[in-house]
Every structure is written in C-alpha cells, then in structure tokens.
Design a protein around this motif. Structure first.
Motif, PDB file in Angstrom:
ATOM      1  N   UNK A 172      -1.371  -5.340   2.994  1.00  0.00           N
ATOM      2  CA  UNK A 172      -0.767  -4.318   3.650  1.00  0.00           C
ATOM      3  C   UNK A 172      -0.262  -4.874   5.041  1.00  0.00           C
ATOM      4  N   UNK A 173      -0.713  -6.023   5.448  1.00  0.00           N
ATOM      5  CA  UNK A 173      -0.290  -6.788   6.747  1.00  0.00           C
ATOM      6  C   UNK A 173       1.140  -7.554   6.196  1.00  0.00           C
ATOM      7  N   UNK A 174       1.071  -8.106   4.868  1.00  0.00           N
ATOM      8  CA  UNK A 174       2.331  -8.659   4.579  1.00  0.00           C
ATOM      9  C   UNK A 174       3.454  -7.823   4.169  1.00  0.00           C
ATOM     10  N   UNK A 175       3.208  -6.935   3.370  1.00  0.00           N
ATOM     11  CA  UNK A 175       4.008  -5.741   2.685  1.00  0.00           C
ATOM     12  C   UNK A 175       4.376  -4.664   3.433  1.00  0.00           C
ATOM     13  N   UNK A 176       3.472  -4.151   4.419  1.00  0.00           N
ATOM     14  CA  UNK A 176       3.394  -2.809   5.306  1.00  0.00           C
ATOM     15  C   UNK A 176       2.865  -1.783   4.362  1.00  0.00           C
ATOM     16  N   UNK A 177       2.611  -0.694   4.924  1.00  0.00           N
ATOM     17  CA  UNK A 177       1.792   0.321   4.307  1.00  0.00           C
ATOM     18  C   UNK A 177       2.708   0.857   3.159  1.00  0.00           C
ATOM     19  N   UNK A 178       1.861   1.150   2.054  1.00  0.00           N
ATOM     20  CA  UNK A 178       2.520   1.787   0.848  1.00  0.00           C
ATOM     21  C   UNK A 178       3.360   3.119   0.955  1.00  0.00           C
ATOM     22  N   UNK A 179       2.610   3.824   1.901  1.00  0.00           N
ATOM     23  CA  UNK A 179       3.090   5.275   1.910  1.00  0.00           C
ATOM     24  C   UNK A 179       4.303   5.286   2.915  1.00  0.00           C
ATOM     25  N   UNK A 180       4.462   4.534   3.887  1.00  0.00           N
ATOM     26  CA  UNK A 180       5.422   4.201   4.721  1.00  0.00           C
ATOM     27  C   UNK A 180       6.665   3.624   3.979  1.00  0.00           C
ATOM     28  N   UNK A 181       6.601   2.974   3.186  1.00  0.00           N
ATOM     29  CA  UNK A 181       7.714   2.137   2.500  1.00  0.00           C
ATOM     30  C   UNK A 181       8.489   2.887   1.561  1.00  0.00           C
ATOM     31  N   UNK A 182       7.411   3.569   0.733  1.00  0.00           N
ATOM     32  CA  UNK A 182       7.819   4.175  -0.759  1.00  0.00           C
ATOM     33  C   UNK A 182       7.977   5.853  -0.354  1.00  0.00           C
ATOM     34  N   UNK A 183       7.772   6.505   0.605  1.00  0.00           N
ATOM     35  CA  UNK A 183       8.040   7.811   0.868  1.00  0.00           C
ATOM     36  C   UNK A 183       9.203   8.230   1.762  1.00  0.00           C
ATOM     37  N   UNK A 184       9.650   7.033   2.233  1.00  0.00           N
ATOM     38  CA  UNK A 184      10.940   7.501   3.115  1.00  0.00           C
ATOM     39  C   UNK A 184      11.905   7.905   2.290  1.00  0.00           C
TER      40      UNK A 184
END
Length: 385
Positions: free
Chosen positions: A145-157
């Motif tokens: 998550x620290x390298x790729x970011x939170x999955x919810x914030x990236x894929x739900x936008x």
C-alpha cells in the motif's frame, strides 16, 4: 558458570538445554524439506505442505504426549537423557539411595503438569506460528500500500468498465477479519520482542547459575529439567511395561476382537518406541541424499557457458481484441497517457495499472491478445520506455 559448562551433577548444562530447545525447529525444517522433495514426484503431498503448521503440531502432539507419559520428559529432552521434575524436592534419608543420586528425590510430574507441558511445547508454538504468518501478510500488504497506494482510492475513482451494477459491499465478517489482522500486525512485534527478551533473560540467568529454570514456561509449571539417573531409566522401563500390561488387560470383547486389538496395540507401541530414532534417521537420510545428488550434479555439470536462447516471438493481436493505439505512450484501454504503467507478463503489452487490473479481474484475459491471464501476472514498470 564453570559448573554449567563442565556438566557435573544432575543439572544439565546450558548447551544441553539449548540443543534440546532448538531440536523441534530443526526437525520441522528438515521434515518440511523432505516433504517438499517427495512432493515433486507425489503432487498430493502439496496438501500437507499447505497445512504444515497443523501437520507438524499434530505430529508433535502425539510425540510429546507419549514422551511425557512414559519418560516425564519432552521428545527432544528424552533424546539427551533429561527428565522433568517438580521444583519442590525432598531430602533422601536412606543411605543406599543417597549414594546413587545427588542427595535429593525429585517427585514425578503430575497429570496437570503433563497437560500444561504439552500446551507450552505444542499449542503455544502453533499459535505463535499462526500469528507470525498473519503479521507477515499484514506487513506485505502495508508495504504494498505504501508503494502502490490504497487499492480503494486508486480503482474506485474512475470506473472504465462500469456495467451499471453497484459495487459489492464488503461483508461484516471480512471487515472484522481485516481489523483483527491489523491489530495483530500492530501488536505482534511488541509481543514477540517481549517473549524473546524474557526468554533471553532466563537463559542468561540459567547460564550464570542464578536460577534453575531455563525458560519462563518451566518457571510457570514449577518444573526443573534434570539428568536421568540409571535407576530412573530402569523405573521408566518398568513403568512403561506396567502401563502396557494394564492396557492389554482392559481389553473387552470376543477372542477375535481381543486378538485384533492386541495386534493394533503392538503396532502402536512399536511405532512409538522407534519414533524418535526413526525421525532422526529419516532426516539424516534425506539430508545425505540431498548432499549426494548435489555433489553429483556439480561433478556432471560442464563448465561451458551456453548462450541464452532467443526470445519467443511476440503474441499476435486478436481480431476481437482491443486495437493498439499509434502512440506507444497511450493506454489501449482508456486511450489516455499511461499512469503507473504495468505490463501483462503473458503478452508483453503495457497499460495503466488501474485499467488492466480491473479488466483482468473481470474478464481473466489480456485485452489485446485475449490470452487467459490473472492479476498475479501483472508487473509494474518503474521506467516507461
């Protein structure tokens, strides 16, 4: 300290206790390796490797219960000729027994001490192994998550493949499980450091002859580990024979059933009697075979370095697949400049990570070649070429 190193009297040395404590971990590593070698030819053994914690805990439960019942010692302690005794000792008054020992008579383990010993030897290490596995998964998820970011914030936008259906809401059970794993990931390092520090303190005090307990578990049980005398070994053999005789006398039923039960008991007794030596011999055999074949491969292998084989031809674009854009920096799915470029390993085409992740999760294929693939075959590119 010199008394501990010299190994005089009935008190074990520090090195004997350390070897007895480390033997189960070494035995587990050797058994896991042996099963891994056998699983190459027998794929059904992979199921055992998937549940290696449960398999090893069950095996050690049987061995420890039998060893504590017959010898008043754990499996590894009995290999070194050690016995567990209550911390409360009584003076021996008669002279013949005084000459055969060290002037003290140690009472045997009680039933609740044997049960608690099994809990400390098997149950607690099993739960510790499970907590360690959960902590490793949580740490990897946090690092990702620290390298790729939170999955919810990236894929739900942005939903590039919105089919009009509402997204599935995570169940309450899944939410509780994630919270529990997060709590374990935060608390386990402190718990592990505390237990390891306490164990180190006990071992240091035992080495300095400041305490008679090698570990906190022995202190909680009120048990000392001592060397077995010749008389104790004879008493152990007599006690085992008496226990087995009583078990044979309690058999009930017709003659054929009694005969069948006697055969089963004899097989079980033989297996338990030779379990210790059998396990050690099996581990030694597999490690020796590993060394033998490794040495043979090194002798047979030629020193010539061959050139690497040519790369395979690129996969063809499917007629029903998504067409490739003219600009190589554009994602074929969203037709925008790529963000977080990622490649599908099975085809080699590059997309935006959110686009390809959602597409592969839904359709299980490459959008251009239509070759079946999974999200595990998506690789991040840190330099967009």
């Amino acid at each position: 300290m010199l008394f501990q190193v010299g190994g005089q009297g009935t008190r074990p040395t520090f090195f004997e206790m350390a070897a007895a404590q480390q033997l189960p971990a070494s035995l587990r590593a050797a058994l896991t390796y042996s099963l891994g070698v056998l699983a190459v030819r027998r794929p059904f053994l992979h199921k055992v490797l998937d549940y290696d914690d449960e398999f090893f805990a069950l095996l050690m439960m049987i061995l420890e219960t039998h060893s504590l019942r017959t010898t008043d010692a754990s499996f590894s302690e009995s290999l070194y000729g050690l016995r567990r005794r209550e911390a409360n000792v009584e003076m021996i008054k008669d002279k013949p027994r005084l000459e055969s020992g060290d002037g003290f008579r140690h009472s045997g383990l009680k039933k609740h001490q044997r049960v608690l010993s099994v809990a400390f030897l098997v149950v607690l290490p099993y739960f510790k192994s499970k907590l360690h596995s959960v902590y490793n998964r949580e740490r990897e998820a946090t690092l990702q998550a620290s390298l790729w970011g939170s999955s919810e914030s990236r894929f739900d936008e942005v939903d590039y493949f919105d089919d009009g259906e509402a997204s599935n809401v995570p169940s309450q059970r899944c939410t509780i499980r994630k919270k529990v794993e997060a709590i374990i990931g935060a608390c386990y390092p402190w718990l592990h450091a505390g237990t390891e520090g306490l164990s180190f303190a006990y071992q240091l005090l035992y080495l300095l002859d400041a305490t008679g307990f090698y570990s906190p578990g022995l202190h909680v049980l009120g048990v000392h580990v001592c060397r077995a005398t010749g008389q104790e070994l004879m008493d152990t053999s007599a006690r085992i024979s008496k226990i087995r005789s009583n078990e044979r006398e309690r058999l009930r039923g017709p003659p054929w059933l009694k005969a069948f039960q006697r055969v089963l008991l004899s097989c079980m007794y033989t297996s338990l009697d030779y379990a210790q030596n059998g396990l050690i011999a099996a581990v030694f055999f597999f490690k020796m075979m590993e060394w033998w074949y490794q040495s043979a491969e090194e002798r047979i292998s030629a020193p010539t370095v061959y050139p690497p084989p040519p790369p395979p031809p690129p996969p063809k674009v499917a007629e029903e697949g998504i067409p490739l854009p003219q600009d190589r920096t554009v994602c074929p799915l969203c037709t925008q400049k790529r963000a977080n470029p990622s490649v599908v390993a099975i085809s080699g085409f590059v997309f935006c990570y959110p686009c390809i992740f959602r597409y592969v999760s839904q359709y299980k294929r490459c959008p251009i070649t239509l070759i079946p693939t999974t999200v595990e075959q998506i690789r991040r590119l840190f330099h967009d070429m």
